[in-house]
Write a protein that holds these residues in place. Structure first.
Motif, short mmCIF file in Angstrom:
data_model
loop_
_atom_site.label_atom_id
_atom_site.label_comp_id
_atom_site.label_asym_id
_atom_site.label_seq_id
_atom_site.Cartn_x
_atom_site.Cartn_y
_atom_site.Cartn_z
N ASN A 84 0.84 -1.18 0.00
CA ASN A 84 0.00 0.00 0.00
C ASN A 84 0.88 1.24 0.00
N LEU A 85 0.33 2.34 -0.42
CA LEU A 85 1.08 3.58 -0.49
C LEU A 85 1.61 3.93 0.90
N GLY A 86 2.91 4.21 0.96
CA GLY A 86 3.54 4.56 2.23
C GLY A 86 4.12 3.38 2.98
N GLU A 87 3.98 2.17 2.41
CA GLU A 87 4.52 0.98 3.07
C GLU A 87 5.53 0.29 2.16
N THR A 88 6.29 -0.64 2.73
CA THR A 88 7.32 -1.35 1.96
C THR A 88 7.07 -2.84 1.87
N VAL A 89 6.26 -3.39 2.77
CA VAL A 89 5.95 -4.83 2.76
C VAL A 89 4.68 -5.03 1.95
N SER A 90 4.63 -6.07 1.15
CA SER A 90 3.48 -6.32 0.28
C SER A 90 2.19 -6.37 1.08
N GLU A 91 1.10 -5.96 0.42
CA GLU A 91 -0.17 -5.79 1.12
C GLU A 91 -0.69 -7.07 1.74
N ILE A 92 -0.65 -8.17 1.00
CA ILE A 92 -1.26 -9.41 1.51
C ILE A 92 -0.44 -9.98 2.66
N GLU A 93 0.88 -9.92 2.56
CA GLU A 93 1.70 -10.36 3.69
C GLU A 93 1.41 -9.50 4.92
N THR A 94 1.32 -8.19 4.71
CA THR A 94 1.02 -7.29 5.81
C THR A 94 -0.33 -7.64 6.43
N TYR A 95 -1.33 -7.86 5.58
CA TYR A 95 -2.66 -8.18 6.07
C TYR A 95 -2.65 -9.47 6.89
N MET A 96 -2.00 -10.48 6.37
CA MET A 96 -1.97 -11.76 7.09
C MET A 96 -1.28 -11.63 8.44
N SER A 97 -0.24 -10.83 8.51
CA SER A 97 0.47 -10.68 9.77
C SER A 97 -0.35 -9.91 10.80
N ARG A 98 -1.25 -9.05 10.33
CA ARG A 98 -2.06 -8.26 11.25
C ARG A 98 -3.35 -8.97 11.67
N VAL A 99 -3.88 -9.78 10.76
CA VAL A 99 -5.19 -10.40 10.99
C VAL A 99 -5.08 -11.69 11.79
N GLY A 100 -4.05 -12.47 11.54
CA GLY A 100 -3.90 -13.73 12.27
C GLY A 100 -5.02 -14.70 11.96
N GLY A 101 -5.21 -14.99 10.70
CA GLY A 101 -6.28 -15.90 10.30
C GLY A 101 -6.58 -15.81 8.83
N GLY A 102 -5.94 -14.90 8.15
CA GLY A 102 -6.02 -14.85 6.70
C GLY A 102 -7.15 -14.03 6.14
N THR A 103 -8.33 -14.06 6.75
CA THR A 103 -9.47 -13.32 6.24
C THR A 103 -10.17 -12.60 7.39
N GLU A 104 -11.18 -11.81 7.06
CA GLU A 104 -11.82 -10.95 8.06
C GLU A 104 -12.44 -11.73 9.21
N PHE A 105 -13.00 -12.90 8.94
CA PHE A 105 -13.57 -13.71 10.00
C PHE A 105 -12.51 -14.52 10.74
#
Length: 616
Positions: A441-462
């Motif tokens: 995402n703009l302003g970041e250096t790590v790819s979006e999906i990797e970042t998302y997975m590391s923050r969500v802890g489960g891969g998807t919103e649920f």
């Protein structure tokens, strides 16, 4: 005719004209609506039956239907799937919802402390297992779109009627640059689906098209011009992404008589548009007959339309995922009011004031044109009826769409998809996840999906996608498997489901369609997700500490795309994290075999590796 015969004849006529009601007037209005959707004679109507009340809100079951079920995901005080929606204002943008605080804690009204999306907690296993693979494959490739316009016209529908021919065919309805082949001026664009509802692994595929007002493709001489349309589309994109220039499909400046790249000369093959190309009186303006419409930063021009189809997950004979013919939903929105920042900011302030006063969300009912708030858009849509034919949304079903497209902080003028379009000329064309890079995402250096997975802890919103978790997390369910990420060649590899999962989720959604109880939830689940709260206590439910709350920009930094031949993954890869070692299957094709591991970062090869050779 005798008086007695006349009365009898009249009664017979009335009986024919007034069919027996499929609903019990003693039931709550929402239940009457549900009954009418599944019972004869009203279930076959393209315009669903509705109660005869002055205010359709009286027929609503969930007064907070604008709050989606994903908002009930259990964060456990650590995991954060909320940040892709809830953000504070980014300087220069129209969006001043400023709802980043919703990342920290649940903040529901008393009405919604109990999760009213009951369909999440239904076990559909038995009904799903009763549907064969052959049956669901036949189902998803049936065309339920083509007949919709005619049915709406016959029913006297006065709102927008779908006018893009052959849309059920997907990419085949457009040329290579995304322009609709039917002359409707709809344009498909290639965009990266927002994490994670519209990832195919979550159960749906989709596409989005944009169309500007006819003035944007008509010259001042009244001539329709694809070149002019391309220039104006590039101006819209540059404006929405807050940049000064944008690459475009080829434009003949000579035939237009307009210097679109602002270099003081006219050329026959220009591939860039500069936002100041029509600058006067301190403002930038669009071109052609739209030259009296100025560019309001991150606000779409009046008359802009978006068409969004949500579909099942297609699976071909080689287990490739594709967009099938059958549509779950057809969604439509149009900017009908010209809005400026000062006015929009006023309405954001009013929304905040109403929430502070404890008032429930409200949308204006514009009849067949759909629902609207005060931000300039009308929103409507169609959804599958009990038999799979498309019908118009009920009031409450349409209200479900209003929350995400009205008052959340991350969107660009209430729209998710367009800001995530591949930049410029390369992004005009039907959506294709193959070859699309997972850029940050703009302003970041790590790819979006990797970042998302590391923050969500489960891969998807649920946080309940077991297949995705098995592929991209270690056994602790928290640590992202960098070896798996580095084995993906494109976005498709990261978010496409297996054949088994795709078919299972298709079956689960078909079951919901048969029940027509979308007001209780429309997410394709087979068993109740384990990480979703049934009840929320605003005081005691888990909250996220500051270090687990994140700033985020919905825009993507496509400039960080790898050069041809380079690896998509740019992080570090550690084989030592794999508890059971790592197996490389040379020549293998099965998912999970990691046939290639490629990174622009460093690689730690410590650990045990097994190499197996496939036959041939």
């Amino acid at each position: 005719m005798s008086r007695a015969l006349f009365v009898t004849f009249l009664v017979l006529i009335i009986t024919v004209i007034q069919p027996a009601r499929a609903v019990d007037p003693a039931d709550p209005y929402y239940q009457q609506i549900l009954d009418a959707l599944v019972e004869e004679p009203t279930r076959d109507q393209v315009l669903p039956w509705k109660p005869d009340v002055a205010d359709q809100r009286e027929g609503v079951y969930n007064r907070e239907a604008a709050i989606p079920p994903q908002c009930y995901t259990d964060s456990g005080g650590v995991h954060n799937p909320c940040y892709t929606c809830h953000q504070n204002h980014i300087a220069g943008r129209e969006n001043r919802q400023d709802d980043r605080d919703l990342q920290e804690a649940y903040s529901f009204s008393d009405v919604d402390l109990t999760n009213q999306w009951f369909n999440l907690f239904e076990d559909r296993s038995e009904r799903v297992n009763a549907i064969s693979d052959e049956e669901i494959l036949d189902w998803i490739d049936d065309d339920n779109y083509s007949e919709l316009p005619g049915r709406l016209e016959e029913a006297g529908f006065t709102g927008w009627i779908p006018d893009l021919e052959n849309l059920e065919q997907g990419a085949a309805a457009f040329d290579e640059n995304g322009l609709a082949l039917d002359g409707s001026w709809w344009v498909a664009f290639n965009y990266k689906p927002l994490p994670s509802t519209f990832w195919p692994t979550a159960g749906s595929t989709d596409d989005v098209m944009i169309r500007l007002d006819p003035r944007f493709w008509t010259t001042t001489d009244g001539v329709e011009s694809i070149g002019l349309y391309r220039a104006n589309l590039a101006l819209v994109e540059a404006n929405m992404k807050s940049v000064s220039r944008m690459s475009s499909l080829p434009i003949d400046e000579v035939s237009l008589g307009i210097d679109v790249n602002d270099d003081d000369m006219l050329e026959t093959n220009v591939t860039e548009v500069v936002i100041t190309t029509n600058h006067r009186d301190g403002r930038n303006y669009y071109l052609g007959q739209a030259d009296d419409i100025d560019l309001v930063v991150t606000v779409f021009p009046i008359g802009t339309e978006f068409l969004h189809t949500v579909r099942y997950v297609g699976v071909d004979e080689e287990d490739n995922i594709y967009i099938p013919k059958r549509m779950k939903e057809v969604r439509y929105m149009k900017r009908v009011i010209e809005s400026r920042h000062f006015l929009l900011h006023h309405w954001y302030d009013m929304e905040a004031l109403e929430k502070d006063r404890g008032l429930l969300p409200f949308s204006w009912d514009h009849g067949h044109r759909g629902l609207a708030k005060n931000f300039g858009w009308e929103i409507t849509g169609w959804i599958e009826a009990y038999d799979g034919r498309l019908r118009w949304n009920t009031y409450e079903e349409n209200t479900f769409c209003m929350g995400c497209h009205s008052t959340i902080g991350s969107t660009l003028d209430k729209v998710f998809s367009f800001g995530r379009k591949v930049d410029g000329a390369e992004g005009w064309g039907y959506i294709n996840l193959r070859g699309m890079m997972d850029v940050p995402n703009l302003g970041e250096t790590v790819s979006e999906i990797e970042t998302y997975m590391s923050r969500v802890g489960g891969g998807t919103e649920f946080r309940s996608n077991t297949e995705l978790e098995a592929r991209f997390y270690l056994e602790d369910g928290v640590t992202v498997n960098t070896v798996a990420l580095a084995s993906a060649r494109d976005v498709y590899d990261l978010i496409a489901p297996s054949r088994e999962r795709a078919l299972t989720l298709n079956k689960a959604y078909k079951v919901i369609t048969e029940d027509q109880d979308y007001i209780f939830g429309r997410d394709a689940t087979v068993k109740p997700p384990q990480r979703v709260l049934e009840v929320v206590d605003n005081e005691t439910s888990p909250t996220l500490p500051p270090e687990r709350q994140f700033d985020w920009n919905i825009l993507l930094d496509w400039s960080q795309s790898p050069a041809p031949g380079e690896c998509m993954y740019q992080g570090d890869v550690d084989f030592g994290i794999l508890s059971d070692g790592h197996t490389v299957s040379i020549g293998g094709t099965e998912s999970g075999d990691y046939n290639q591991v490629c990174t622009r970062g460093s690689a730690n090869l410590t650990g045990r590796m097994t190499v197996t050779l496939q036959d041939g």
